[in-house]
Design an enzyme around this catalytic site. Structure first.
Site, mmCIF file in Angstrom:
data_model
loop_
_atom_site.group_PDB
_atom_site.id
_atom_site.type_symbol
_atom_site.label_atom_id
_atom_site.label_comp_id
_atom_site.label_asym_id
_atom_site.label_seq_id
_atom_site.Cartn_x
_atom_site.Cartn_y
_atom_site.Cartn_z
ATOM 1 N N SER A 1 0.844 -1.193 0.000
ATOM 2 C CA SER A 1 0.000 0.000 0.000
ATOM 3 C C SER A 1 0.886 1.253 0.000
ATOM 4 O O SER A 1 1.697 1.423 -0.906
ATOM 5 C CB SER A 1 -0.945 -0.047 1.210
ATOM 6 O OG SER A 1 -2.028 0.838 1.044
ATOM 7 N N HIS B 1 -7.734 -5.802 0.577
ATOM 8 C CA HIS B 1 -6.549 -4.952 0.573
ATOM 9 C C HIS B 1 -5.409 -5.556 1.399
ATOM 10 O O HIS B 1 -4.238 -5.334 1.115
ATOM 11 C CB HIS B 1 -6.918 -3.564 1.115
ATOM 12 C CG HIS B 1 -5.855 -2.533 0.921
ATOM 13 N ND1 HIS B 1 -5.521 -2.025 -0.320
ATOM 14 C CD2 HIS B 1 -5.047 -1.904 1.813
ATOM 15 C CE1 HIS B 1 -4.552 -1.120 -0.185
ATOM 16 N NE2 HIS B 1 -4.238 -1.037 1.101
#
Length: 253
Positions: free
Chosen positions: A95, A227
């Site tokens: 990320s 995610h």
């Protein structure tokens, strides 16, 4: 001899004096170095794993949070220089960590003539894409809380404990604000190392644009999950095995 400053910025729990490769990991927004530093016990001794520690957390908890990503990139680069100058090294980022990894690689190449042999990018659209630029934009604190909850990856004991959540949110918000304040300009000379992009099947990332930022190959792997798909042990094993094989291959090229 490694300086105290480097030890503050770069965490290595499992040192390998005879290592062939150094894998430097860059954590996600709001997190510290521990998750990826623990990866060191899962890799072969030929690969030494370190994890980046940003200001405001762990042994750097007395330092103010970073507000300028350029300063972070310069600090990380300077801390890494004594570790990587005589070693083959690679970067892994998840990320926000993917962006810091990429920006650090570009800084090292531009200023020191050094470049990772491979960059492994996780759950990240390229920095010049709309999803990367607009993420978190205009969210209220309540919306941000729900976003973190739905995104996964944050331990329940933090989300369900008001005091812990009050400690976590400022770290997360500071990291996100730092990223949003950064103005990315696509470099005229791309990197030349290979990229591998990992993402969860339920995550919304557009990895196609990463090919604009390197003249090397760009591979893409979708693994089951959201995610934070990489927290799943089987996905983590896949990534660790993939990185190991990629580095071994690079050693013979």
């Amino acid at each position: 001899m490694i300086s105290h400053r480097t030890e503050n910025v770069v965490s290595c729990l499992y040192q390998q004096p005879d290592t062939v490769f150094k894998l430097i990991c860059f954590p996600w927004a709001g997190s510290g170095s521990l998750h990826f530093a623990k990866w060191g016990k899962s890799f072969h001794h030929s690969i030494e794993v370190s994890s980046i520690r940003l200001p405001g957390r762990e042994c750097r908890d007395k330092e103010p949070f970073a507000t300028n990503l350029d300063h972070v990139i310069a600090e990380v680069s300077n801390a890494l220089l004594p570790l990587i100058q005589d070693k083959t090294f690679a970067f892994f980022g998840h990320s926000l960590g993917s962006y810091i990894a990429y920006f650090t690689a570009h800084h090292l190449k531009q200023n020191h003539g050094l470049q990772p042999v491979h960059i492994f990018l996780s759950s990240a659209s390229p920095p010049h894409s709309l999803p990367a630029r607009d993420c978190y934009k205009g969210m209220s604190e309540e919306q941000l809380h729900h976003f973190i909850l739905n995104m996964g990856g944050t331990p329940k004991e933090i989300l369900e404990n008001k005091e812990l959540l009050e400690m976590f949110l400022p770290v997360f918000k500071a990291d996100i604000q730092m990223a949003r304040n950064y103005s990315f300009v696509k470099p005229s000379k791309p990197l030349s190392c290979d990229f591998t992009c990992f993402s969860g099947t339920e995550d919304i990332v557009a990895v196609e644009g990463w090919k604009d930022l390197t003249s090397g190959s760009v591979d893409n792997y979708k693994l089951p999950g959201d995610h934070f798909y990489l927290i799943n042990p089987s996905n983590e094993s896949f990534i660790i095995n993939y990185i190991t094989k990629s580095l071994e291959v690079s050693h013979f090229i």
